[in-house]
Scaffold this motif. Structure first.
Motif, PDB file in Angstrom:
ATOM      1  N   ILE A 174       4.431  -3.014  -6.773  1.00 42.62           N
ATOM      2  CA  ILE A 174       3.505  -2.783  -7.676  1.00 42.62           C
ATOM      3  C   ILE A 174       3.761  -3.255  -9.206  1.00 42.62           C
ATOM      4  O   ILE A 174       5.041  -3.195  -9.436  1.00 42.62           O
ATOM      5  N   GLY A 175       2.769  -3.769  -9.652  1.00 42.34           N
ATOM      6  CA  GLY A 175       3.293  -4.434 -11.084  1.00 42.34           C
ATOM      7  C   GLY A 175       1.788  -4.873 -11.940  1.00 42.34           C
ATOM      8  O   GLY A 175       0.969  -4.363 -11.421  1.00 42.34           O
ATOM      9  N   TRP A 176       2.178  -5.863 -12.642  1.00 37.20           N
ATOM     10  CA  TRP A 176       0.984  -6.317 -13.581  1.00 37.20           C
ATOM     11  C   TRP A 176       1.169  -7.753 -13.499  1.00 37.20           C
ATOM     12  O   TRP A 176       2.111  -8.357 -13.614  1.00 37.20           O
ATOM     13  N   HIS A 201      -3.714  -6.878 -15.671  1.00 42.55           N
ATOM     14  CA  HIS A 201      -4.265  -6.460 -14.573  1.00 42.55           C
ATOM     15  C   HIS A 201      -2.994  -5.636 -13.778  1.00 42.55           C
ATOM     16  O   HIS A 201      -1.931  -6.140 -13.732  1.00 42.55           O
ATOM     17  N   CYS A 202      -3.191  -4.320 -13.163  1.00 35.98           N
ATOM     18  CA  CYS A 202      -2.264  -3.608 -12.593  1.00 35.98           C
ATOM     19  C   CYS A 202      -2.473  -3.910 -11.116  1.00 35.98           C
ATOM     20  O   CYS A 202      -3.672  -4.040 -10.746  1.00 35.98           O
ATOM     21  N   ALA A 203      -1.621  -4.266 -10.122  1.00 38.02           N
ATOM     22  CA  ALA A 203      -1.981  -4.608  -9.043  1.00 38.02           C
ATOM     23  C   ALA A 203      -0.686  -4.092  -7.983  1.00 38.02           C
ATOM     24  O   ALA A 203       0.262  -4.177  -8.392  1.00 38.02           O
ATOM     25  N   THR A 204      -1.036  -4.103  -6.695  1.00 44.94           N
ATOM     26  CA  THR A 204      -0.193  -4.033  -5.798  1.00 44.94           C
ATOM     27  C   THR A 204       0.006  -5.289  -4.970  1.00 44.94           C
ATOM     28  O   THR A 204      -1.112  -6.213  -4.894  1.00 44.94           O
ATOM     29  N   ALA A 205       1.268  -5.562  -4.259  1.00 46.65           N
ATOM     30  CA  ALA A 205       1.351  -6.900  -3.451  1.00 46.65           C
ATOM     31  C   ALA A 205       2.105  -6.595  -2.661  1.00 46.65           C
ATOM     32  O   ALA A 205       2.889  -5.591  -2.251  1.00 46.65           O
ATOM     33  N   ARG A 206       2.379  -7.563  -1.804  1.00 46.39           N
ATOM     34  CA  ARG A 206       3.290  -7.391  -0.581  1.00 46.39           C
ATOM     35  C   ARG A 206       4.682  -7.548  -0.853  1.00 46.39           C
ATOM     36  O   ARG A 206       5.439  -6.997  -0.658  1.00 46.39           O
ATOM     37  N   VAL A 207       5.003  -8.473  -1.890  1.00 43.40           N
ATOM     38  CA  VAL A 207       6.316  -8.787  -2.595  1.00 43.40           C
ATOM     39  C   VAL A 207       6.332  -9.064  -3.876  1.00 43.40           C
ATOM     40  O   VAL A 207       5.530  -9.839  -4.395  1.00 43.40           O
ATOM     41  N   TRP A 209      -6.054  -4.944  -6.912  1.00 48.92           N
ATOM     42  CA  TRP A 209      -5.748  -5.128  -8.293  1.00 48.92           C
ATOM     43  C   TRP A 209      -7.315  -4.328  -9.147  1.00 48.92           C
ATOM     44  O   TRP A 209      -8.273  -4.270  -8.451  1.00 48.92           O
ATOM     45  N   GLY A 210      -6.791  -4.054 -10.456  1.00 52.74           N
ATOM     46  CA  GLY A 210      -7.990  -3.426 -11.174  1.00 52.74           C
ATOM     47  C   GLY A 210      -8.522  -4.428 -12.004  1.00 52.74           C
ATOM     48  O   GLY A 210      -8.463  -5.537 -12.110  1.00 52.74           O
TER      49      GLY A 210
END
Length: 120
Positions: free
Chosen positions: A34-36, A93-99, A110-111
């Motif tokens: 999770i990150g930006w 943007h805030c987002a989830t990702a695999r790695v 992502w937002g």
């Protein structure tokens, strides 16, 4: 509905600080990274900071001195930016990702993003 909602941006004077917030609705971060990431007009997406599923933090090397990423509960994420510079304006943007290591190329959710503007 699964979504990420960002808030906290706006117009900030150069040298100032701000904190961006992100809340996950309809899901928790779980096993995702999770990150930006940010995107300025006419430029590619740029990964800013990420927390891995093992809670390791990753930062763009050029930003590590000024950016700080923290997670709270299972669905809140915060990005603090200090000493804002003329290169920082972008939609964040805030987002989830695999790695985290390939954050932008493995994006999942992502937002809509929140706009950071810096005045000189």
């Amino acid at each position: 509905e699964v979504q990420l909602v960002e808030s906290g941006a706006g117009l900030v004077q150069a040298g100032g600080s701000l904190t961006l917030s992100c809340v996950a609705n309809g899901f928790t971060f779980g096993d995702s990274a999770i990150g930006w990431f940010r995107q300025a007009p006419g430029k590619e997406r740029e990964a800013v900071a990420c927390i891995s599923r093992d809670n390791d933090r990753f930062y763009d090397e050029s930003l590590i001195e000024r950016f700080s990423l923290n997670k709270a509960y299972k669905n809140e994420l915060y990005l603090r930016i200090d000493s804002l510079e003329s290169a920082d304006p972008a939609v964040y943007h805030c987002a989830t990702a695999r790695v985290c290591e390939r954050f932008v190329s493995t994006l999942d959710v992502w937002g809509q993003g929140t706009l950071v503007t810096v005045s000189s």
